[in-house]
Design a protein around this motif. Structure first.
Motif, PDB file in Angstrom:
ATOM      1  N   ILE A 115       0.868  -1.180   0.000  1.00  0.00           N
ATOM      2  CA  ILE A 115       0.000   0.000   0.000  1.00  0.00           C
ATOM      3  C   ILE A 115       0.902   1.226   0.000  1.00  0.00           C
ATOM      4  CG2 ILE A 115      -1.725   1.321   1.277  1.00  0.00           C
ATOM      5  CD1 ILE A 115      -2.740  -1.357   2.395  1.00  0.00           C
ATOM      6  N   ARG A 116       0.655   2.095  -0.964  1.00  0.00           N
ATOM      7  CA  ARG A 116       1.465   3.316  -1.087  1.00  0.00           C
ATOM      8  C   ARG A 116       0.563   4.532  -1.230  1.00  0.00           C
ATOM      9  NH1 ARG A 116       6.749   2.219  -4.760  1.00  0.00           N
ATOM     10  NH2 ARG A 116       7.680   0.731  -3.334  1.00  0.00           N
ATOM     11  N   PRO A 117       0.981   5.658  -0.671  1.00  0.00           N
ATOM     12  CA  PRO A 117       0.183   6.883  -0.806  1.00  0.00           C
ATOM     13  C   PRO A 117       0.240   7.426  -2.231  1.00  0.00           C
ATOM     14  CG  PRO A 117       2.239   7.337   0.350  1.00  0.00           C
ATOM     15  CD  PRO A 117       2.186   5.847   0.139  1.00  0.00           C
ATOM     16  N   ILE A 118      -0.827   8.087  -2.617  1.00  0.00           N
ATOM     17  CA  ILE A 118      -0.896   8.766  -3.908  1.00  0.00           C
ATOM     18  C   ILE A 118      -0.638  10.252  -3.659  1.00  0.00           C
ATOM     19  CG2 ILE A 118      -2.375   9.406  -5.856  1.00  0.00           C
ATOM     20  CD1 ILE A 118      -3.969   6.829  -5.339  1.00  0.00           C
ATOM     21  N   ALA A 119       0.340  10.802  -4.346  1.00  0.00           N
ATOM     22  CA  ALA A 119       0.663  12.225  -4.198  1.00  0.00           C
ATOM     23  C   ALA A 119      -0.513  13.082  -4.668  1.00  0.00           C
ATOM     24  CB  ALA A 119       1.913  12.568  -4.996  1.00  0.00           C
ATOM     25  N   ALA A 146      -0.890 -14.426  -9.513  1.00  0.00           N
ATOM     26  CA  ALA A 146      -1.917 -13.417  -9.761  1.00  0.00           C
ATOM     27  C   ALA A 146      -1.411 -12.090  -9.215  1.00  0.00           C
ATOM     28  CB  ALA A 146      -3.225 -13.795  -9.072  1.00  0.00           C
ATOM     29  N   CYS A 147      -1.881 -11.011  -9.808  1.00  0.00           N
ATOM     30  CA  CYS A 147      -1.514  -9.686  -9.317  1.00  0.00           C
ATOM     31  C   CYS A 147      -2.639  -8.715  -9.657  1.00  0.00           C
ATOM     32  CB  CYS A 147      -0.207  -9.215  -9.944  1.00  0.00           C
ATOM     33  SG  CYS A 147       0.477  -7.745  -9.139  1.00  0.00           S
ATOM     34  N   LEU A 148      -3.000  -7.894  -8.698  1.00  0.00           N
ATOM     35  CA  LEU A 148      -4.040  -6.906  -8.948  1.00  0.00           C
ATOM     36  C   LEU A 148      -3.629  -5.566  -8.360  1.00  0.00           C
ATOM     37  CD1 LEU A 148      -6.108  -6.206  -6.271  1.00  0.00           C
ATOM     38  CD2 LEU A 148      -6.433  -8.647  -6.552  1.00  0.00           C
ATOM     39  N   THR A 149      -4.196  -4.525  -8.940  1.00  0.00           N
ATOM     40  CA  THR A 149      -3.958  -3.173  -8.457  1.00  0.00           C
ATOM     41  C   THR A 149      -5.305  -2.499  -8.237  1.00  0.00           C
ATOM     42  OG1 THR A 149      -3.834  -2.223 -10.679  1.00  0.00           O
ATOM     43  CG2 THR A 149      -1.770  -2.988  -9.702  1.00  0.00           C
ATOM     44  N   LEU A 159      -3.049   0.052  -3.948  1.00  0.00           N
ATOM     45  CA  LEU A 159      -2.843  -1.309  -3.479  1.00  0.00           C
ATOM     46  C   LEU A 159      -2.265  -2.122  -4.626  1.00  0.00           C
ATOM     47  CD1 LEU A 159      -3.491  -3.856  -1.610  1.00  0.00           C
ATOM     48  CD2 LEU A 159      -5.636  -3.963  -2.906  1.00  0.00           C
ATOM     49  N   ARG A 160      -1.270  -2.915  -4.303  1.00  0.00           N
ATOM     50  CA  ARG A 160      -0.774  -3.943  -5.230  1.00  0.00           C
ATOM     51  C   ARG A 160      -0.761  -5.234  -4.434  1.00  0.00           C
ATOM     52  NH1 ARG A 160       4.214  -4.181  -9.375  1.00  0.00           N
ATOM     53  NH2 ARG A 160       4.525  -6.417  -9.306  1.00  0.00           N
ATOM     54  N   PHE A 161      -1.537  -6.198  -4.879  1.00  0.00           N
ATOM     55  CA  PHE A 161      -1.668  -7.470  -4.181  1.00  0.00           C
ATOM     56  C   PHE A 161      -1.304  -8.577  -5.150  1.00  0.00           C
ATOM     57  CE2 PHE A 161      -3.984 -11.278  -2.993  1.00  0.00           C
ATOM     58  CZ  PHE A 161      -3.672 -11.387  -1.643  1.00  0.00           C
TER      59      PHE A 161
END
Length: 186
Positions: A115-119, A146-149, A159-161
């Motif tokens: 999980i990363r903040p969005i500027a 699998a990968c989702l954003t 989110l990147r899972f």
């Protein structure tokens, strides 16, 4: 598409076999749940050297085709049982941007969540495009299953899972690693 996760931090001396038994006994109950693309039954054991967990966690992760599925689950008997046993958790939700689910998800043994903040001045369309490309590359280059954003417009984070068959690299400090006990599928 909607991603959802809740997490329980368990005591340091908690017998994590209780969680793995719960997953083993109840995981299959969500197979075929309406609007569910998958539910990954995640946990982290601080004694597990493969993932380097700081805490004992039980942290199921869901990907829904439609919010009606999340509503039906959260107001139903399954979530009522979890809330009774562990307390009602705060449920994090994200609006799905992209999902690469090309392989057999039942083979997943590990998961990573970043999980990363969005500027504030970020171009969201460009970020969404970069995130989707990153998800595609995770499958192609990094052996993810699998990968989702997704993104959360309440707290403005991404989110990147990803699901993995082998232990993934931790990546950044923003990455939480988990074991996968079971994956419920449509």
């Amino acid at each position: 598409m909607m991603a959802m996760q809740y997490s329980f931090v368990l005591p340091a001396d908690y017998d994590m076999e209780i969680i793995t038994r719960r997953i083993r006994d109840k995981g299959h109950l969500l197979n075929g749940f309406p609007h569910l693309r998958f539910k990954a039954y995640l946990f982290a054991d601080r004694k597990d050297g493969d993932i380097g967990a700081q805490d004992n966690l039980y942290a199921p992760f869901y990907l829904w085709d439609a919010p009606e599925g999340a509503d039906q689950f959260l107001t139903g008997p399954g979530f009522e049982a979890v809330s009774r046993d562990f307390g009602r958790p705060s449920v994090e939700t994200w609006i799905g941007w992209h999902a690469e689910l090309d392989r057999d998800l039942s083979q997943a043994r590990y998961a990573s969540r970043e999980i990363r903040p969005i500027a504030p001045d970020c171009d969201l369309q460009a970020l969404r495009a970069r995130s989707a490309e990153g998800a595609r590359n995770a499958l192609k280059d990094n052996d993810a299953i699998a990968c989702l954003t997704a993104f959360d417009p309440t707290s403005w984070n991404t989110l990147r899972f990803c699901l993995w068959q082998s232990p993934p690299e931790r990546g950044s400090e923003d990455t939480q690693l988990y074991r996968v006990g079971y994956v419920a599928l449509p």
